[in-house]
Design a protein around this motif. Structure first.
Motif, PDB file in Angstrom:
ATOM      1  N   PRO A   1       0.839  -1.209   0.000  1.00  0.00           N
ATOM      2  CA  PRO A   1       0.000   0.000   0.000  1.00  0.00           C
ATOM      3  C   PRO A   1       0.866   1.248   0.000  1.00  0.00           C
ATOM      4  CG  PRO A   1       0.094  -0.942   2.196  1.00  0.00           C
ATOM      5  CD  PRO A   1       0.803  -1.914   1.296  1.00  0.00           C
ATOM      6  N   PRO A   2       0.252   2.447  -0.103  1.00  0.00           N
ATOM      7  CA  PRO A   2       1.036   3.687  -0.116  1.00  0.00           C
ATOM      8  C   PRO A   2       1.969   3.834   1.076  1.00  0.00           C
ATOM      9  CG  PRO A   2      -1.205   4.131  -0.806  1.00  0.00           C
ATOM     10  CD  PRO A   2      -1.177   2.700  -0.357  1.00  0.00           C
ATOM     11  N   SER A   3       1.617   3.280   2.217  1.00  0.00           N
ATOM     12  CA  SER A   3       2.498   3.292   3.383  1.00  0.00           C
ATOM     13  C   SER A   3       2.329   1.980   4.135  1.00  0.00           C
ATOM     14  CB  SER A   3       2.177   4.480   4.298  1.00  0.00           C
ATOM     15  OG  SER A   3       0.854   4.385   4.797  1.00  0.00           O
ATOM     16  N   GLY A   4       3.386   1.550   4.797  1.00  0.00           N
ATOM     17  CA  GLY A   4       3.330   0.310   5.554  1.00  0.00           C
ATOM     18  C   GLY A   4       4.156  -0.791   4.937  1.00  0.00           C
ATOM     19  N   LEU A   5       4.440  -1.818   5.750  1.00  0.00           N
ATOM     20  CA  LEU A   5       5.315  -2.908   5.336  1.00  0.00           C
ATOM     21  C   LEU A   5       4.566  -4.204   5.070  1.00  0.00           C
ATOM     22  CD1 LEU A   5       8.221  -2.335   7.911  1.00  0.00           C
ATOM     23  CD2 LEU A   5       8.044  -1.466   5.574  1.00  0.00           C
TER      24      LEU A   5
ATOM     25  N   PRO B   1       2.271  -6.564   2.897  1.00  0.00           N
ATOM     26  CA  PRO B   1       1.825  -6.682   1.499  1.00  0.00           C
ATOM     27  C   PRO B   1       0.307  -6.660   1.381  1.00  0.00           C
ATOM     28  CG  PRO B   1       3.510  -8.319   2.010  1.00  0.00           C
ATOM     29  CD  PRO B   1       3.099  -7.708   3.315  1.00  0.00           C
ATOM     30  N   LEU B   2      -0.168  -6.169   0.246  1.00  0.00           N
ATOM     31  CA  LEU B   2      -1.595  -6.165  -0.036  1.00  0.00           C
ATOM     32  C   LEU B   2      -2.091  -7.596  -0.269  1.00  0.00           C
ATOM     33  CD1 LEU B   2      -1.624  -3.180  -2.548  1.00  0.00           C
ATOM     34  CD2 LEU B   2      -2.606  -3.151  -0.247  1.00  0.00           C
ATOM     35  N   THR B   3      -3.329  -7.829   0.084  1.00  0.00           N
ATOM     36  CA  THR B   3      -3.951  -9.126  -0.167  1.00  0.00           C
ATOM     37  C   THR B   3      -4.702  -9.081  -1.498  1.00  0.00           C
ATOM     38  OG1 THR B   3      -4.218  -9.502   2.211  1.00  0.00           O
ATOM     39  CG2 THR B   3      -5.553 -10.851   0.715  1.00  0.00           C
ATOM     40  N   ASP B   4      -4.337  -9.941  -2.410  1.00  0.00           N
ATOM     41  CA  ASP B   4      -4.986 -10.013  -3.721  1.00  0.00           C
ATOM     42  C   ASP B   4      -5.083  -8.646  -4.414  1.00  0.00           C
ATOM     43  OD1 ASP B   4      -5.398 -12.753  -3.351  1.00  0.00           O
ATOM     44  OD2 ASP B   4      -7.298 -12.406  -2.315  1.00  0.00           O
ATOM     45  N   PRO B   5      -3.941  -7.984  -4.642  1.00  0.00           N
ATOM     46  CA  PRO B   5      -3.979  -6.658  -5.286  1.00  0.00           C
ATOM     47  C   PRO B   5      -4.347  -6.693  -6.756  1.00  0.00           C
ATOM     48  CG  PRO B   5      -1.720  -7.381  -5.060  1.00  0.00           C
ATOM     49  CD  PRO B   5      -2.565  -8.404  -4.344  1.00  0.00           C
ATOM     50  N   ILE B   6      -4.191  -7.856  -7.393  1.00  0.00           N
ATOM     51  CA  ILE B   6      -4.513  -8.009  -8.811  1.00  0.00           C
ATOM     52  C   ILE B   6      -5.765  -8.875  -8.937  1.00  0.00           C
ATOM     53  CG2 ILE B   6      -3.690  -8.754 -11.063  1.00  0.00           C
ATOM     54  CD1 ILE B   6      -2.103  -6.436  -9.823  1.00  0.00           C
TER      55      ILE B   6
END
Length: 276
Positions: free
Chosen positions: A117-121, A123-128
């Motif tokens: 995401p724009p900030s944070g460590l 990872p996004l869940t299912d970004p695609i």
């Protein structure tokens, strides 16, 4: 973004049309990000931000073309290093998808690199989102949904739709188009770079050819229902400008043949050349 906290700030959009501008601030890391302009929640355009040392983007002259020393989105050109893997594109689309999570010259079903995401460590869940290519015209849908990966469906193997007009030349035929994903001054690879091609032997997880290294980083299958990579035949695929017919783009299979046709729902890397 494929590196945590890569982008530190993005200004508001100023101006209209092709004259619109915005400013992106980045930290000290290298990587890739996608920035989009929204109106009432709908994305009207998006931009790939490639954070790398521009002075390091060397080019090697091959058959009269200046070829970038790495695939688009790679953070270095070191053979065998994970940073040599470029981003993945569907044929004719301007927005990228992440490469494999780890450099692997052989194997199947390898997960893609995580996005943040724009900030944070975390990872996004299912970004695609993987979704069937619609039967109708899909060019606008692809612009509005840059993180949608369109797989083959409805009797078509092209993301722009079975009933759509033939989308030859979305990346340009004679000249660079607005959908060409390469940076300013560069354009998508031309098959004539490999004129008089001689098959190569794989070394360091890829192929050295006329002064450039092409990693065998795999591809996304045109009909896959999961976003995992296929790394088979140990081939280094890249897209090329289209001039081989209406339904298919052109990809280069370094260790086997040239001008291998590929459905546009495939996901291959892009190598840029200097604008002609």
């Amino acid at each position: 973004q494929d590196t945590p906290n890569l982008i530190t700030a993005v200004s508001a959009l100023s101006g209209t049309g092709k004259n619109a501008t915005f400013t992106v601030s980045a930290g000290s890391a290298s990587g890739n990000a996608l920035v989009a302009s929204k109106i009432d929640g709908t994305i009207y355009w998006s931009w790939h931000i490639w954070v790398t040392d521009e002075s390091s983007l060397a080019s090697v002259v091959t058959n009269g073309y200046q070829v970038m020393d790495r695939n688009l989105g790679a953070i270095n050109a070191t053979p065998g290093d994970p940073g040599v893997m470029g981003l993945i594109y569907q044929g004719g689309r301007k927005d990228p998808f992440p490469p494999v999570a780890a450099f692997t010259p052989s194997g199947n079903y390898i997960p893609m690199k995580p996005l943040y995401p724009p900030s944070g460590l975390t990872p996004l869940t299912d970004p695609i989102t993987i979704t069937p290519a619609p039967a109708n015209v899909n060019l606008g849908g692809a612009i509005n949904n840059p993180t949608f990966y369109y797989r083959a469906s409805f009797g078509t193997s092209n993301w722009y739709g079975q009933l759509a007009e033939k989308r030859v030349g979305l990346w340009g035929i004679m000249y660079k188009s607005d959908f060409d994903p390469c940076p300013a001054g560069w354009q998508v690879f031309n098959e004539n770079v490999f004129l008089n091609f001689v098959p190569q032997t794989m070394t360091n997880g890829g192929y050295e050819y006329l002064g450039n290294y092409y990693p065998a980083q795999g591809y996304l299958n045109y009909s896959s229902v999961t976003l995992t990579f296929l790394v088979v035949e140990q081939s280094a695929w890249i897209w090329s400008l289209w001039n081989m017919g209406q339904e298919r783009g052109i990809a280069m299979q370094i260790n086997n043949t040239i001008n291998a046709a590929a459905f546009t729902t495939y996901g291959f890397p892009v190598r840029c050349i200097r604008e002609q």
